[in-house]
Design an enzyme around this catalytic site. Structure first.
Site, PDB file in Angstrom:
ATOM      1  NE  ARG A  60      26.576  14.361 -24.588  1.00  0.00           N
ATOM      2  CZ  ARG A  60      27.818  14.813 -24.685  1.00  0.00           C
ATOM      3  NH1 ARG A  60      28.129  15.634 -25.665  1.00  0.00           N
ATOM      4  NH2 ARG A  60      28.735  14.463 -23.826  1.00  0.00           N
ATOM      5  CD  GLU A  97      42.279  12.240 -17.251  1.00  0.00           C
ATOM      6  OE1 GLU A  97      43.256  11.732 -17.810  1.00  0.00           O
ATOM      7  OE2 GLU A  97      41.103  12.058 -17.610  1.00  0.00           O
TER       8      GLU A  97
END
Length: 172
Positions: A60, A97
Site C-alpha cells: 500500500r 511479533e
C-alpha cells in the site's frame, strides 16, 4: 476534510481483538484520495523535504508513494517482500511479533548518496518502517523523513524510527 470518516473500521480482522483500518474506502473516494495526496505533498514541501526518491513499502506504500513522488519531482523505488523483484537485491531480515520477515530492494535502484522519503499507508509497531530505514542505511542513503496516512499511536512505532520528521495524516 475528515479522513477518518473515509477509513472503514473492521473489528476482529485479521484476528480477534484487532481493529483493522481499511483504506480501500479512502482510495475509492475521489476527493478524499486527491486530498490525501495533496496534503502529503504540502506537508513534505512545508518541511522542505527534497528527496531524490520516494521509497514505497509493499504494497500500500506504492499507492501513495508513486503520486507523491510525481508531485515532489522525485523517482519512485519499491521495497518488496522476498522473491518479488527480478534482478539482484539488497535485503534485510527483521523481527516480527512472531518470527521474522525480509525486505528487498534492487541493488541498482539507489546509490549511497541518495536522499529518500519512506512512505507507507500505516505505521503500527514501526518494525517494517524501521527495517526499511535500516536497509536504506546499509546502502548509504540518507533517510529524510517518513510519511504515513495512518499512525496507530498506542503501538509506539514512532519511538523505533530514526530521529527524522514523521508525517501522519490520521492518528488513532
Amino acid at each position: 476534510m475528515d479522513l477518518k470518516a473515509l477509513i472503514r473500521d473492521i473489528p476482529d480482522f485479521p484476528k480477534p481483538g484487532i481493529m483493522f483500518r481499511d483504506i480501500t474506502t479512502l482510495l475509492n473516494h475521489a476527493e478524499g484520495l486527491r486530498y490525501t495526496i495533496d496534503t502529503l505533498t504540502q506537508k513534505c514541501q512545508a518541511a522542505n523535504l527534497l528527496p531524490d526518491y520516494v521509497v514505497g513499502i509493499e504494497s500500500r506504500g506504492f499507492l501513495f508513494g508513486v503520486p507523491l513522488a510525481y508531485q515532489l519531482q522525485a523517482g519512485f523505488v519499491p521495497v518488496r517482500k522476498p522473491g518479488k523483484l527480478p534482478a539482484a537485491v539488497h535485503q534485510i531480515e527483521y523481527e516480527l511479533e512472531y518470527g521474522t520477515d525480509r525486505l528487498e530492494i534492487h541493488q541498482d535502484a539507489l546509490e549511497n548518496h541518495h536522499r529518500v522519503l519512506i512512505v507507507d499507508d500505516l505505521m503500527a509497531t514501526g518494525g517494517t518502517a524501521k527495517a526499511t530505514a535500516d536497509l536504506l542505511g546499509k546502502i548509504g542513503c540518507e533517510v529524510l523523513a517518513f510519511a504515513f496516512i495512518i499512525e496507530l499511536q498506542a503501538l509506539g512505532g514512532r519511538q523505533k524510527l530514526p530521529n527524522v520528521p514523521i508525517i501522519s495524516l490520521v492518528e488513532y
